[in-house]
Design a protein around this motif. Structure first.
Motif, short mmCIF file in Angstrom:
data_model
loop_
_atom_site.label_atom_id
_atom_site.label_comp_id
_atom_site.label_asym_id
_atom_site.label_seq_id
_atom_site.Cartn_x
_atom_site.Cartn_y
_atom_site.Cartn_z
N SER A 34 0.78 -0.85 0.00
CA SER A 34 0.28 0.17 -0.46
C SER A 34 1.29 1.28 0.30
O SER A 34 0.81 2.30 -1.21
N GLY A 35 1.99 1.38 1.00
CA GLY A 35 3.08 2.33 1.19
C GLY A 35 3.59 2.82 -0.63
O GLY A 35 3.63 3.61 -1.10
N ASP A 36 3.95 1.46 -0.92
CA ASP A 36 4.60 1.43 -2.53
C ASP A 36 3.69 2.38 -3.15
O ASP A 36 4.56 2.98 -4.08
N LEU A 37 2.40 1.99 -3.15
CA LEU A 37 1.36 2.30 -4.07
C LEU A 37 1.66 4.08 -3.74
O LEU A 37 1.31 4.82 -5.06
N ARG A 38 1.51 4.13 -2.93
CA ARG A 38 0.90 5.48 -2.81
C ARG A 38 2.40 6.76 -2.90
O ARG A 38 1.98 7.45 -3.48
N GLU A 39 3.68 5.89 -2.81
CA GLU A 39 4.51 6.63 -2.28
C GLU A 39 5.53 7.05 -3.86
O GLU A 39 5.55 7.52 -4.83
N GLY A 40 4.97 5.56 -4.94
CA GLY A 40 6.21 5.45 -6.12
C GLY A 40 5.11 5.25 -7.14
O GLY A 40 5.35 5.93 -8.44
N TYR A 41 3.35 5.63 -6.93
CA TYR A 41 2.61 5.62 -8.06
C TYR A 41 1.80 6.77 -7.23
O TYR A 41 0.42 6.58 -8.56
N GLY A 42 1.36 7.40 -6.68
CA GLY A 42 0.17 8.41 -6.45
C GLY A 42 -1.23 7.70 -5.97
O GLY A 42 -1.81 8.03 -6.61
N ILE A 43 -1.20 6.38 -5.53
CA ILE A 43 -2.15 5.78 -6.03
C ILE A 43 -2.39 5.23 -4.32
O ILE A 43 -1.90 4.45 -3.84
N GLU A 44 -3.52 5.67 -3.86
CA GLU A 44 -3.80 5.41 -2.42
C GLU A 44 -5.10 3.95 -2.23
O GLU A 44 -6.29 4.12 -3.22
N ARG A 59 -7.90 -4.23 -1.76
CA ARG A 59 -9.26 -3.28 -1.51
C ARG A 59 -9.79 -2.28 -2.88
O ARG A 59 -9.21 -1.24 -2.60
N ILE A 60 -10.48 -2.50 -3.28
CA ILE A 60 -11.21 -1.80 -4.04
C ILE A 60 -12.28 -1.01 -4.27
O ILE A 60 -13.02 -1.60 -3.96
N SER A 61 -12.93 0.53 -4.51
CA SER A 61 -14.35 0.85 -4.32
C SER A 61 -14.18 1.72 -5.71
O SER A 61 -13.23 2.31 -6.06
N ALA A 62 -15.27 1.37 -6.80
CA ALA A 62 -15.57 1.80 -7.03
C ALA A 62 -16.48 3.57 -6.72
O ALA A 62 -17.88 3.03 -6.46
N GLN A 63 -16.35 4.64 -6.92
CA GLN A 63 -17.26 5.27 -7.08
C GLN A 63 -17.38 6.52 -8.26
O GLN A 63 -16.54 6.09 -9.34
N VAL A 64 -18.45 7.43 -8.39
CA VAL A 64 -18.69 7.62 -9.43
C VAL A 64 -17.56 8.79 -9.66
O VAL A 64 -17.89 9.46 -11.22
N TYR A 65 -16.44 9.35 -8.68
CA TYR A 65 -15.71 10.57 -9.35
C TYR A 65 -14.68 8.99 -10.03
O TYR A 65 -13.18 9.64 -10.70
N ASN A 66 -14.46 8.34 -10.22
CA ASN A 66 -13.04 7.20 -10.36
C ASN A 66 -13.51 7.00 -11.96
O ASN A 66 -15.03 6.93 -12.36
N ARG A 67 -12.30 7.02 -12.78
CA ARG A 67 -12.52 6.12 -14.26
C ARG A 67 -11.18 5.53 -14.27
O ARG A 67 -11.17 5.13 -13.43
N ILE A 68 -12.35 4.93 -15.52
CA ILE A 68 -11.43 3.88 -15.91
C ILE A 68 -10.02 3.43 -16.07
O ILE A 68 -9.12 2.65 -15.81
N GLU A 69 -9.39 4.31 -16.51
CA GLU A 69 -8.32 4.78 -15.85
C GLU A 69 -7.20 4.66 -15.53
O GLU A 69 -6.52 4.06 -15.12
N ASP A 70 -8.99 4.69 -13.91
CA ASP A 70 -7.88 5.08 -13.08
C ASP A 70 -7.66 3.74 -12.96
O ASP A 70 -6.76 3.19 -11.84
N TYR A 71 -8.66 2.64 -12.89
CA TYR A 71 -8.12 1.38 -12.47
C TYR A 71 -6.77 0.84 -13.61
O TYR A 71 -6.27 -0.14 -12.87
N GLU A 72 -6.76 1.33 -14.82
CA GLU A 72 -6.11 0.94 -15.58
C GLU A 72 -4.53 1.13 -15.52
O GLU A 72 -3.41 0.61 -14.85
N SER A 79 1.62 -4.25 -11.63
CA SER A 79 2.13 -5.01 -12.91
C SER A 79 4.02 -4.49 -12.72
O SER A 79 4.63 -5.08 -12.64
N ASP A 80 4.37 -3.15 -12.61
CA ASP A 80 5.24 -2.44 -12.78
C ASP A 80 6.67 -2.75 -11.71
O ASP A 80 7.37 -3.86 -11.68
N HIS A 81 4.93 -3.14 -10.66
CA HIS A 81 5.72 -3.38 -8.64
C HIS A 81 5.85 -4.65 -8.71
O HIS A 81 7.48 -4.88 -7.92
N ASP A 82 5.54 -5.19 -9.08
CA ASP A 82 5.45 -6.97 -9.59
C ASP A 82 6.76 -7.73 -9.60
O ASP A 82 7.84 -7.64 -9.68
#
Length: 86
Positions: A34-44, A59-72, A79-82
């Motif tokens: 979770s920290g790696d994603l936040r610090e390295g990619y700006g993803i919470e 755990r992901i949560s789909a909200q009205v402000y999320n776009r498909i690009e967010d999940y991509e 994939s990059d982290h792995d």
């Protein structure tokens, strides 16, 4: 595994992940990703150990402000982290 019935599908999902490196029951193993994603990619996104260490879920949560690009972007970051861990 089997998919849940449609009436059980909501805006949240828990996606099983492979055990992380060093996640031999360490309660911080999920938090490290979770920290790696936040610090390295700006993803919470929470990555708790569940149902028991070393297993973990993303755990992901789909909200009205999320776009498909967010999940991509999340998928690309995972994939990059792995790839960097290998």
């Amino acid at each position: 595994g089997a998919l849940p019935p449609d009436e059980m599908i909501g805006s949240m999902a828990a996606i099983p992940l492979s055990p992380g490196s060093g996640s031999d029951g360490d309660a911080g193993a999920g938090d490290r990703l979770s920290g790696d994603l936040r610090e390295g990619y700006g993803i919470e996104v929470p990555v708790p150990l569940w149902p028991q260490p070393p297993q973990r879920v993303l755990r992901i949560s789909a909200q009205v402000y999320n776009r498909i690009e967010d999940y991509e972007r999340l998928a690309a970051a995972l994939s990059d982290h792995d790839g960097r861990r290998r």
